[in-house]
Design an enzyme around this catalytic site. Structure first.
Site, PDB file in Angstrom:
ATOM      1  N   HIS A 189     -13.898  -1.390  -6.923  1.00 15.52           N
ATOM      2  CA  HIS A 189     -15.163  -0.651  -6.950  1.00 15.52           C
ATOM      3  C   HIS A 189     -14.942   0.836  -6.668  1.00 15.52           C
ATOM      4  CE1 HIS A 189     -16.692  -0.102  -2.571  1.00 15.52           C
ATOM      5  NE2 HIS A 189     -15.391  -0.124  -2.564  1.00 15.52           N
ATOM      6  N   ASP A 203       0.857  -1.187   0.000  1.00 11.64           N
ATOM      7  CA  ASP A 203       0.000   0.000   0.000  1.00 11.64           C
ATOM      8  C   ASP A 203       0.890   1.233   0.000  1.00 11.64           C
ATOM      9  OD1 ASP A 203      -2.317   1.608   0.050  1.00 11.64           O
ATOM     10  OD2 ASP A 203      -3.341   0.153   1.314  1.00 11.64           O
TER      11      ASP A 203
END
Length: 424
Positions: A325, A279
């Site tokens: 999404h 990340d």
């Protein structure tokens, strides 16, 4: 006469499923959820209790349809059009901290409450009495306000209260600007051409704008905690819904995995797997999890990597949970294309994300939830939820060498698994 038969059928279905639910609760010695201030806030039926769980979902769907039919399409449409007033009274309850101002036991007069929160009494009474139509507070005697179980939740459940504030306050103006944004930027997939940008007069994308306000960022984080704790979103579905054990001794790259809490959970159950959690540095700082548990340090690494940049780690599986999404097609394709420099033949892409059901194929609760989520992704980042065919097309557009394998939803989960393979 078919409409009369439908009303009768719904009534019978409600009666049957009500009996299934109440029989189950009685057998277990449990109470039902209640609006009483000391009642249960959630229905105590676990998804593992399959018959009762399905009966409860069917009961929700049938009562809603019977309600709508009893209103009729004309009256129903009129009610739907002014339903934003529900958010108005709820926003006032949140903004003026009314749940904190009303005593948990006993009651308080409108006049005393007015002085306590510094809101004129007539305006205060107006919004509270409207909120009462949604079971938020009640009036035990004329002129006095007391808690219900619903309003008590706003006092005691910080993540849920934050969810209410986020939806009714922070997203109130953006929701009202969605159609304007659609007209201004037709078909845009850019995350800084949204209703948020119009509503707040900013050119910054949603996630960067969010971090500019510490209170908003905190509220958003707590709100997402409330959402993630909802029925069907538990990490256990991610752990048990994919055949991780069949991978053998494999390395899994957890893309956008924050501080690795999902990898920790999978690693606990599948000791042959190694995880590299990737990340950005910003997500590392904002996370509340400090480090890898001591007993997992030899199998889980926390590393810094932006998934829009070329991947350098050679692994058997590249895993994405709740990532795609949040991006439009353009950026999802970039994410998949950034993987290709590291991919070896047979490497798998495993996505754990929402997937829209074909219209009418899912239960009312699931379909309503996913369709609403689809709208909120448009509101904030110009992204969307996808149907199974959309996932297959996404891989195809990214690179013809991706082979879409399948998509499936684990039982009782709201999230799906989408799997593809790199053919080299």
């Amino acid at each position: 006469m078919s409409s009369l038969k439908r009303i009768t059928a719904l009534s019978d279905e409600i009666s049957k499923n009500s009996k299934t639910v109440t029989d189950y609760l009685s057998e277990k010695g449990l109470e039902a959820a209640s609006f009483d201030v000391d009642g249960l806030a959630e229905f105590p039926i676990n998804p593992s209790d399959e018959e009762a769980f399905k009966a409860r979902l069917a009961l929700i769907a049938a009562t809603r349809e019977l309600h709508d039919l009893s209103l009729g399409p004309k009256e129903g449409l009129r009610y739907l059009a002014w339903d934003s007033a529900n958010q108005l009274s709820l926003q006032a309850v949140y903004e003026f901290k009314l749940a904190e101002a009303v005593p948990l036991s006993g009651s308080i007069s409108y006049q005393d409450l007015s002085e306590k929160v510094n809101v004129p009494m007539l305006n205060l009474r107006r919004v509270i009495r409207h909120a009462m139509t949604n079971h938020i507070f009640h009036e035990p005697e004329k002129g006095f306000v007391a808690h219900t179980r619903t309003s008590r939740l706003l006092l005691e459940d910080l993540p849920l209260s934050s969810w209410v504030g986020f939806m009714t306050n922070d997203l109130w103006l953006p929701i009202a600007n969605v159609v304007k944004a659609m007209k201004k930027w037709p078909g845009s997939g850019e995350s800084n051409e949204t209703s948020v940008n119009l509503a707040y007069g900013t050119d910054t994308n949603w996630f960067d704008w969010l971090q500019e306000d510490k209170d908003l960022a905190k509220r958003y984080g707590l709100a997402m905690q409330a959402h993630g704790g909802g029925e069907g979103f538990a990490i256990s579905h991610t752990v048990n819904g994919y055949p991780w054990g069949e991978l053998g001794e494999a390395t899994v790259v957890d893309m956008g995995g924050s501080q690795g809490y999902v990898s920790f959970a999978i690693a606990e159950q599948f000791p042959k797997l190694n995880f590299i959690v990737q990340d950005t540095a910003g997500m590392r700082v904002s996370s509340t999890i400090a480090k890898v548990p001591e007993h997992l340090t030899d199998r889980v690494q926390l590393t810094t990597h932006d998934f829009f940049t070329p991947q350098t780690v050679d692994a058997q599986v590249y895993f994405f949970r709740w990532i795609f999404h949040g991006f439009s097609e353009k950026y999802c394709i970039k994410i998949l294309q950034a993987l290709t420099p590291a991919l070896k033949t047979g490497a798998k892409i495993v996505i754990n994300d929402g997937t829209l059901p074909e219209p009418g194929t899912a239960g009312y609760v699931e379909e309503k939830s996913m369709r609403t989520m689809d709208l909120f992704m448009q509101i904030t980042v110009n992204a969307r939820e996808r149907e199974v065919d959309d996932w297959a097309e996404l891989f195809k557009q990214a690179d013809e060498r991706y082979k879409f394998l399948k998509a499936w939803k684990p039982e009782k989960s709201r999230m799906w698994f989408i799997e593809a393979e790199w053919t080299g």
